[in-house]
Write a protein that holds these residues in place. Sequence first.
Motif, mmCIF file in Angstrom:
data_model
loop_
_atom_site.group_PDB
_atom_site.id
_atom_site.type_symbol
_atom_site.label_atom_id
_atom_site.label_comp_id
_atom_site.label_asym_id
_atom_site.label_seq_id
_atom_site.Cartn_x
_atom_site.Cartn_y
_atom_site.Cartn_z
ATOM 1 N N ARG A 42 1.643 -10.107 -10.025
ATOM 2 C CA ARG A 42 2.678 -9.918 -11.002
ATOM 3 C C ARG A 42 4.077 -10.665 -10.207
ATOM 4 O O ARG A 42 4.145 -11.117 -8.821
ATOM 5 C CB ARG A 42 3.159 -8.489 -10.893
ATOM 6 N N GLU A 70 -11.460 -0.130 4.424
ATOM 7 C CA GLU A 70 -11.983 0.274 3.311
ATOM 8 C C GLU A 70 -12.247 -0.297 1.974
ATOM 9 O O GLU A 70 -10.749 -1.161 2.238
ATOM 10 C CB GLU A 70 -11.078 1.686 2.843
ATOM 11 N N TYR A 79 -10.237 -3.766 -4.385
ATOM 12 C CA TYR A 79 -8.365 -3.080 -3.783
ATOM 13 C C TYR A 79 -9.154 -3.167 -1.927
ATOM 14 O O TYR A 79 -9.926 -2.108 -1.973
ATOM 15 C CB TYR A 79 -7.539 -2.190 -3.557
ATOM 16 N N GLY A 80 -8.795 -3.970 -0.932
ATOM 17 C CA GLY A 80 -9.400 -3.399 0.473
ATOM 18 C C GLY A 80 -8.273 -3.638 1.442
ATOM 19 O O GLY A 80 -7.520 -4.446 0.996
ATOM 20 N N THR A 81 -8.402 -2.751 2.288
ATOM 21 C CA THR A 81 -7.688 -2.985 3.515
ATOM 22 C C THR A 81 -8.271 -3.942 4.622
ATOM 23 O O THR A 81 -8.951 -3.341 4.798
ATOM 24 C CB THR A 81 -7.596 -1.603 4.531
ATOM 25 N N GLY A 104 -9.119 5.488 -1.654
ATOM 26 C CA GLY A 104 -9.493 4.824 -0.160
ATOM 27 C C GLY A 104 -9.126 5.926 1.075
ATOM 28 O O GLY A 104 -10.044 5.395 2.191
#
Length: 194
Positions: A42, A70, A79-81, A104
């Motif tokens: 964004r 995750e 989306y992930g960490t 998550g």
Amino acid sequence: MSGLLVIVSGPSGAGKGTVLKELFAKRADCVSSVSATTRQPRQGEVDGVNYYFLSPETFEQWVEEDRFIEWVQVFKNRYGTPKEFVVAKQNEGFNVVLEIDVQGGVKVMEKIPDCVSIFLTPPSMSNLEKRLRNRGTESEEQISLRLSEAKRELAARKYYKYTVINDTVERAVEDIISILNAENCLTHRVKQVE
Ligand code: 5GP
């Protein structure tokens, strides 16, 4: 001493962003994890700061290489960490905060039971509605979509060890700091004094 792994979840409009910004300003021992996503940046978002913006192909490659603690798919985006940053910072002694959705959050709790899970909630649904309207960025349709999503997310509160009510930012930050202080005093975290 290794830092804590802290999950903060809560419905959109609960004020996670504001509360965490204040927490990071107050506590130099807390850092935010940087997630990876396939969504477009964004305006004003910076790669490596707000998110690692990955192509769907690169994200898939990271999944295959087991580089995420995750990851989830939300609508068309993932989306992930990423593990590496979190582990490195914890080893340096920082408390690493994951601001992630409940899907998550539950995955992290299952994988790393020693994490600190905090659910940030608005004081009431009417307060949440007021906050979403005050943002002034969303259409009526988006507001009602967010409110029904919020009801679904609030139902997942029961999986979290702590609930913090965000009636004022100061109080919510104080509660989080109290939680972190108490967690650091848990017997199994305190090294035996010789
Ligand atoms: P946004 O696209 O508005 O930045 O984020 C959408 C949602 O994805 C938010 O609920 C946010 O907390 C969640 N999110 C951001 N990063 C991660 C992540 O690494 N893992 C999971 N499970 N959710 C995330």
